[in-house]
Scaffold this motif. Structure first.
Motif, short mmCIF file in Angstrom:
data_model
loop_
_atom_site.label_atom_id
_atom_site.label_comp_id
_atom_site.label_asym_id
_atom_site.label_seq_id
_atom_site.Cartn_x
_atom_site.Cartn_y
_atom_site.Cartn_z
N GLU A 1 -22.15 114.02 -34.63
CA GLU A 1 -23.57 113.84 -34.92
C GLU A 1 -23.84 113.45 -36.36
O GLU A 1 -24.90 112.95 -36.69
N GLY A 2 -22.91 113.72 -37.27
CA GLY A 2 -23.12 113.40 -38.67
C GLY A 2 -24.17 114.26 -39.34
O GLY A 2 -24.83 113.83 -40.29
N THR A 3 -24.35 115.48 -38.86
CA THR A 3 -25.36 116.37 -39.44
C THR A 3 -24.94 116.84 -40.83
O THR A 3 -23.76 116.76 -41.20
N THR B 1 -17.98 106.40 -29.92
CA THR B 1 -18.37 107.25 -31.05
C THR B 1 -18.48 108.70 -30.60
O THR B 1 -18.80 108.96 -29.44
N LEU C 1 -20.61 106.80 -40.49
CA LEU C 1 -21.72 107.72 -40.67
C LEU C 1 -23.03 106.95 -40.86
O LEU C 1 -24.05 107.26 -40.23
N CYS C 2 -22.99 105.93 -41.69
CA CYS C 2 -24.19 105.16 -41.99
C CYS C 2 -24.64 104.33 -40.79
O CYS C 2 -25.83 104.22 -40.50
N ILE D 1 -18.44 111.38 -38.18
CA ILE D 1 -18.64 110.63 -36.93
C ILE D 1 -17.40 109.78 -36.72
O ILE D 1 -17.00 109.03 -37.60
N HIS E 1 -22.19 115.68 -45.02
CA HIS E 1 -22.33 115.40 -43.59
C HIS E 1 -21.04 115.70 -42.82
O HIS E 1 -19.94 115.57 -43.37
N LYS F 1 -25.22 107.21 -37.26
CA LYS F 1 -26.04 108.43 -37.27
C LYS F 1 -27.45 108.11 -36.77
O LYS F 1 -28.11 107.20 -37.25
N ASP F 2 -27.89 108.91 -35.78
CA ASP F 2 -29.24 108.81 -35.22
C ASP F 2 -29.54 107.42 -34.64
O ASP F 2 -30.70 106.99 -34.60
#
Length: 583
Positions: free
Chosen positions: A229-231, A226, A173-174, A275, A272, A177-178
Motif C-alpha cells: 500500500e505504500g502507507t 503490484t 512508490l510514486c 510497494i 513509507h 500509491k493510491d
C-alpha cells in the motif's frame, strides 16, 4: 613571540619594517596552511579515514563516480557553498575528536552539483532503462504528483553495492500509491512499450503483437504486478522527531513532502512502506482478481479448478492461463444482465479477443467434450453406487470430483477437468475390484499423450470423426491409440496455407496402414466399398459379391502398396476369359 612583538613595538618606528615582514609571514603561513588543509580534506581518502564513513567510501570506490572526488558532488558550485561546506566539515572533525559525533552522518547532493556534468540529461529525451521508458526532463522541470523532485529523489545517495544509483522502489512508490491498476501514473504504457515478440512462459506461447492488433488491455494478463500500500505509519516519524509541534503536521501531506522531498533528501522508504512491482509482486494463487469478492478463498470451485487443485486422486495441474497470470477479468469482460444485477460474463468473444477469430469454435468444442465426459462419469458413479456400500470413500471422492467440474465449469481448466473425471473412473474401478465386483469398461477414458501441445487448445478433437480422401476417418485410433502427435499430419497454424487442414497427401498414410500387420484391417478405411459398384474394363464390378458372397479377402486380389493395386492376373485365377486382357 609575543614578548618579541612587544619589544619591537616599544622601540617605535625603527623596527616597523621588521614588524611588517613578520605580519606578512604570519598571514602567508596561515594562507598556506589553509590551502593545504582544504586540499587535504578534499581528498576522498580523507573522507574514508573516518570509520563511520567507511561504507560510503567503499560504495564510491566501486561506483561509476569513482573518478570524481567527493567534494565535486557534495559541494554545490560557488565560493559561498565552498566556505559553508568547509565550515561544516571543520565542525564535524571537531565533533569527531571530542567524541560528540553521531554515527549516522547526513549529507545531501544539490541538483546544481549533478547538473554540472549531467545537464544533457534534461535534453536527451526518452531513453530505455532496463526495459522502462524514462525521460528526465518532465521529472525535474515539472511537478510530479504535485511534488518538486530532485535528482536524488530517484538516484539514492547510497545503495547496497553502489553509489548514487536508481532506487526502483522509489519509482514504484510514486507511480503506484493510491492509483488504480492501469490508470493515471500506473498506466503500463507510461513506462513500457508493448513488446512485439513472442513470449514463452511454461508451455504457453503468446505473441505480443496481438496486443495492438486486437486492442487488448494489459491488465487482462498482468493483473497482479503490484503489492503493498505504500502507507506512512505515524510511528516511523518518531525515529527522527520527538517534537510534538512537528508531529501535529502528520496529516499535512503537501508540507511534509515539500520539507522531506523538495527541500531535503529523505529516503521515501524511511517513511513509507514498500510497494513491489513485477512478477514477484503477486503470487500465482492470487490470479482470481476482484472475483475473489464473491468466490472466496477455499470455497470456490471455479477458483480451485482454474488453479488446478481440489481434485481427488489426481495431482495439481494449474491452467496455462493461470500460470501466465491471467485474471478472471481477462476473460470475463462482456457486460450482461443477470436478474437485477449486471455481471461480467465470458464467451467465445473472450477467446477471440486475444487469439483471433480462428478460436471462435474452441469454447463450444471444450463444452461439448466436457458434457460427454461428465455424462459418462455420472453414469459410472450411478452404476458403482449399486455395487458399493454407502459411505465408501471412493464414492465420496468421485462425487466431490463431479461437483468440482460441474460447479467449477470445466472450461476454466479443461486439461485438469478431464484428468479429474478420468481419476473418477480409476477410483471407482479400484473400489469395485477390492469389493470383488466387476470393473467398469475403460476404453472411453483413454487420453492422448500429455505432451501433445495442440490438444491444449483443441480439447476433444480426439473424439472427432470425418472423412479424408473420400474414406471415413477417426482421430481416436491415431491420437489416443497410437499416441500420435498432431503435427504428424498437420502443420502449425502459422505455416498453413489458406483453407489447409491436412498437410500431407493421402498416399502418406500407406506406410502405417498398408503393412502386413494391417492386412485384415482394410475395412477400417474402406468400410463403404461393399456398397459401391465400380466400372472395371467396361464391365460392372461388385466388391460385395466377391467379399461377402464368394468369401474372398482383399489381399487375394490386391497388393499392399502406397496405392493398392491388383495382383498380376488376379482376375484370371477365377475368370479364365479375363486372362488375356488383365496385363
Amino acid at each position: 613571540m609575543w614578548v618579541l612583538l612587544r619589544s619591537l613595538i616599544s622601540k617605535g618606528r625603527r623596527n616597523w619594517r621588521l614588524l611588517s615582514f613578520l605580519a606578512l609571514f604570519l598571514v602567508g603561513f596561515g594562507l598556506l596552511a589553509t590551502i593545504l588543509t582544504v586540499e587535504a580534506t578534499s581528498q576522498p581518502k580523507f573522507c574514508g579515514s573516518c570509520h563511520i564513513m567507511e561504507p560510503y567510501y567503499k560504495s564510491w570506490l566501486t561506483s561509476s563516480h569513482k573518478d570524481f572526488a567527493c567534494v565535486e558532488c557534495h559541494i554545490p558550485p560557488g565560493i559561498y557553498s565552498e566556505i559553508q561546506k568547509k565550515t561544516e566539515a571543520i565542525s564535524m572533525v571537531a565533533s569527531y575528536f571530542t567524541g560528540t559525533y553521531g554515527t549516522n552522518p547526513w549529507a545531501e547532493v544539490d541538483d546544481a552539483a549533478c547538473l554540472q556534468c549531467h545537464q544533457r540529461r534534461l535534453l536527451a529525451g526518452k531513453e530505455n532503462y532496463k526495459g522502462v521508458i524514462f525521460d528526465h526532463e518532465p521529472h525535474l522541470s515539472e511537478l510530479r504528483r504535485e511534488k518538486k523532485l530532485r535528482c536524488t529523489s530517484c538516484h539514492s545517495q547510497i545503495v547496497q553495492g553502489s553509489h548514487i544509483a536508481v532506487e526502483t522502489s522509489t519509482c514504484f512508490l510514486c507511480h503506484f500509491k493510491d492509483q488504480a491498476s492501469g490508470k493515471g501514473t500506473a498506466r503500463c504504457t507510461l513506462c513500457h512499450a508493448v513488446p512485439e515478440k513472442v513470449i514463452e512462459k511454461g508451455s504457453l506461447s503468446f505473441n505480443h503483437a496481438d496486443v495492438k492488433r486486437f486492442d487488448m488491455q494489459c491488465q487482462a494478463c498482468h493483473s497482479h504486478i503490484t503489492s503493498g500500500e505504500g502507507t506512512a505509519p505515524k510511528q516511523r516519524c518518531y525515529v527522527c522527531h520527538n517534537d510534538v509541534t512537528r508531529l501535529e503536521k502528520y496529516d499535512d501531506h503537501p508540507a511534509l513532502h515539500r520539507i522531506h522531498v523538495s527541500e531535503h533528501k529523505v529516503e521515501c522508504l524511511h517513511c513509507h512502506t514498500e510497494i513491489l512491482h513485477g512478477e514477484s509482486a503477486g503470487p500465482p494463487k492470487q490470479n482470481a482478481g476482484s472475483c475473489g469478492v464473491c468466490h472466496a478463498d477455499g470455497h470456490s470451485p471455479q477458483r480451485d479448478l482454474y488453479s488446478g487443485q481440489g481434485g481427488k486422486g489426481v495431482p495439481e495441474r494449474p491452467s496455462n492461463m493461470f500460470l501466465a497470470g491471467i485474471s478472471c477479468e481477462g476473460c470475463h469482460f462482456v457486460p450482461r444482465q443477470k436478474g437485477a444485477d449486471k455481471i461480467q460474463s465470458a464467451g467465445a468473444l473472450a477467446c477471440m479477443a486475444c487469439h483471433g477469430p480462428r478460436y471462435a469454435k474452441m469454447l463450444d468444442r471444450w463444452k461439448g467434450v466436457l458434457d460427454e465426459r461428465l455424462a459418462l462419469a455420472r453414469r459410472e458413479l450411478t452404476q458403482a453406487q449399486g455395487s458399493l456400500r454407502a459411505g465408501c470413500q471412493a464414492l465420496s471422492d468421485a462425487e466431490a470430483n463431479l461437483l468440482l467440474v460441474e460447479r467449477g465449469h470445466g472450461v476454466h481448466n479443461v486439461d485438469y477437468a478431464l484428468d479429474v473425471l478420468a481419476a473418477n473412473h480409476t477410483l471407482l474401478n479400484t473400489a469395485l475390484k477390492q469389493a470383488g465386483r466387476s470393473g467398469l469398461p475403460g476404453g472411453d477414458w483413454e487420453r492422448p499423450a500429455k505432451q501433445n501441445e495442440c490438444l491444449r487448445c483443441h480439447q476433444g478433437q480426439e473424439t472427432q470423426s470425418g472423412s479424408f480422401d473420400g474414406k471415413p476417418f477417426s482421430h481416436r485410433p491415431h491420437v489416443v491409440g497410437r499416441k500420435m502427435d498432431c503435427l504428424s499430419c498437420h502443420r502449425p497454424h502459422e505455416q498453413r496455407e489458406p483453407g489447409e487442414v491436412v498437410s500431407m497427401p493421402a498416399q502418406e498414410c500407406a506406410p502405417c496402414h498398408h503393412t502386413a500387420a494391417a492386412k485384415d484391417q482394410c475395412s477400417r478405411c474402406h468400410a463403404g466399398i461393399t456398397g459401391k459398384t465400380l466400372a472395371f474394363k467396361g464391365k460392372k464390378f461388385s466388391h460385395q459379391y466377391h467379399l461377402e458372397d464368394e468369401g474372398l479377402k482383399c489381399l487375394d486380389c490386391h497388393t499392399l502398396q502406397e496405392r493398392p493395386g491388383l495382383k498380376p492376373k488376379a482376375c484370371a485365377d477365377c475368370h479364365e476369359d479375363e486372362g488375356e486382357d488383365e496385363e
